[in-house]
Design a protein around this motif. Structure first.
Motif, mmCIF file in Angstrom:
data_model
loop_
_atom_site.group_PDB
_atom_site.id
_atom_site.type_symbol
_atom_site.label_atom_id
_atom_site.label_comp_id
_atom_site.label_asym_id
_atom_site.label_seq_id
_atom_site.Cartn_x
_atom_site.Cartn_y
_atom_site.Cartn_z
ATOM 1 N N LYS A 117 0.811 -1.219 0.000
ATOM 2 C CA LYS A 117 0.000 0.000 0.000
ATOM 3 C C LYS A 117 0.843 1.268 0.000
ATOM 4 N N ASP A 118 1.937 1.284 0.787
ATOM 5 C CA ASP A 118 2.760 2.494 0.841
ATOM 6 C C ASP A 118 3.502 2.705 -0.482
ATOM 7 N N GLU A 119 3.889 1.597 -1.149
ATOM 8 C CA GLU A 119 4.531 1.706 -2.460
ATOM 9 C C GLU A 119 3.529 2.207 -3.492
ATOM 10 N N LEU A 120 2.293 1.751 -3.384
ATOM 11 C CA LEU A 120 1.262 2.072 -4.364
ATOM 12 C C LEU A 120 1.055 3.585 -4.488
ATOM 13 N N LYS A 121 0.970 4.265 -3.368
ATOM 14 C CA LYS A 121 0.765 5.724 -3.405
ATOM 15 C C LYS A 121 1.931 6.415 -4.121
ATOM 16 N N LYS A 122 3.151 5.977 -3.816
ATOM 17 C CA LYS A 122 4.323 6.574 -4.459
ATOM 18 C C LYS A 122 4.285 6.323 -5.970
ATOM 19 N N TYR A 123 3.883 5.117 -6.361
ATOM 20 C CA TYR A 123 3.823 4.761 -7.785
ATOM 21 C C TYR A 123 2.841 5.649 -8.533
ATOM 22 N N LEU A 124 1.684 5.877 -7.933
ATOM 23 C CA LEU A 124 0.676 6.717 -8.587
ATOM 24 C C LEU A 124 1.195 8.137 -8.774
ATOM 25 N N ASP A 125 1.961 8.605 -7.787
ATOM 26 C CA ASP A 125 2.556 9.938 -7.898
ATOM 27 C C ASP A 125 3.641 9.968 -8.976
ATOM 28 N N ILE A 126 4.475 8.934 -9.014
ATOM 29 C CA ILE A 126 5.540 8.862 -10.020
ATOM 30 C C ILE A 126 4.952 8.854 -11.426
#
Length: 225
Positions: A117-126
Motif C-alpha cells: 500500500k505504501d509503495e502504491l501511493k508513491k507509484y501513482l505519484d511517479i
C-alpha cells in the motif's frame, strides 16, 4: 471482443505496465535471495515478477526455509527496494495521456497492483496519475496475489461491476491469468519484458508494445469497442 459490450472500466496493473520497474524489482528480489543464502539468478527472479511475495518466495524457498526466514527476506527486500531502487522508477511514455483518454471515453479507472500500500501511493505519484484513478487496490487488500484472481475481484466489487464489464491491462501472464479467473478480458503490453506468445497463451485478447501505442491506437483497442 466483438461480442462484448463497451466496457465500463479499465483496470491497470502498475509495475511493467505503466511504470518501468520490472528489472529494478527483479534486482531487489535477487539480491535479497542471495543475502539470505539462496543461489538464485536475476533471470530466474525476473520471470516471476508480477506475482506478490506470497507467490514468488515459494518458487525459490522450501516450506522450512519460508518458516525460518521468508518474512525477514521479504521485509529486507522491501526496505532495500525503497532505499535503492524506488528513486529510479519512472513511467513509460504517454501514461497520463492514456489514462486521460480512457476517462474521456467514459470509463472508470482502477489500479490492481501487487505492490504494498505504501509503495502504491508513491507509484501513482511517479506516474502522475493519482487524480485519474477511481479505485486503487494493493496486495494488502487481498489474501492471495496474482495469479490468483483476488485483487481483480476486490476491484470489481469496489466498482460494482461484473468481470465482462471491465478490461484489464497488464504486462505479465500472471495479470492475464488472474483477470481471466475473474472473468475480465486482458490487453497485454510488451514493455514489461514478457513475450507476445506468453501473454496470448495466458489469455490476452490483444497485445501492444506499451502505453504509448495503446494511446495512439486507442480507438482500435478493446477499451473503445
Amino acid at each position: 471482443m466483438e461480442d462484448l459490450e463497451l466496457p465500463k472500466a479499465a483496470i491497470f496493473d502498475l509495475d511493467g505496465t505503466l511504470l518501468d520497474s520490472v528489472d529494478l524489482h527483479a534486482l531487489a528480489w535477487q539480491e535479497a535471495m542471495v543475502k539470505f543464502g539462496h543461489d538464485v539468478t536475476f533471470e530466474q527472479v525476473r520471470s516471476q515478477i508480477g506475482k506478490g511475495g506470497d507467490k514468488l518466495i515459494p518458487v525459490f524457498l522450501s516450506e522450512q526455509q519460508q518458516n525460518e526466514h521468508g518474512r525477514d527476506l521479504e521485509e529486507w527486500r522491501g526496505n532495500w527496494f525503497k532505499s535503492t531502487y524506488l528513486p529510479l522508477v519512472c513511467p513509460f511514455s504517454a501514461v497520463p495521456k492514456l489514462l486521460q483518454r480512457v476517462r474521456e471515453t467514459g470509463l472508470r479507472i482502477a489500479v490492481a497492483s501487487s505492490a504494498k500500500k505504501d509503495e502504491l501511493k508513491k507509484y501513482l505519484d511517479i506516474a502522475a496519475i493519482s487524480g485519474l484513478v477511481d479505485v486503487a487496490t494493493s496486495s494488502e487488500d487481498v489474501d492471495e496475489s496474482k495469479p490468483a484472481p483476488d485483487i481483480f475481484e476486490v476491484v470489481l466489487k469496489k466498482l460494482d461491476l461484473e468481470g465482462a464489464e471491465a478490461v484489464a491491462i497488464g504486462d505479465t501472464p500472471y495479470d492475464a491469468i488472474a483477470a481471466r479467473k475473474a472473468g475480465i478480458p486482458t490487453i497485454g503490453v510488451l514493455c514489461g519484458g514478457f513475450t507476445e506468445h506468453s501473454l496470448r497463451e495466458a489469455g490476452c485478447v490483444e497485445v501492444y508494445p506499451g502505453p504509448s501505442t495503446l494511446y495512439a491506437r486507442f480507438d482500435d483497442t478493446a477499451l473503445a469497442k
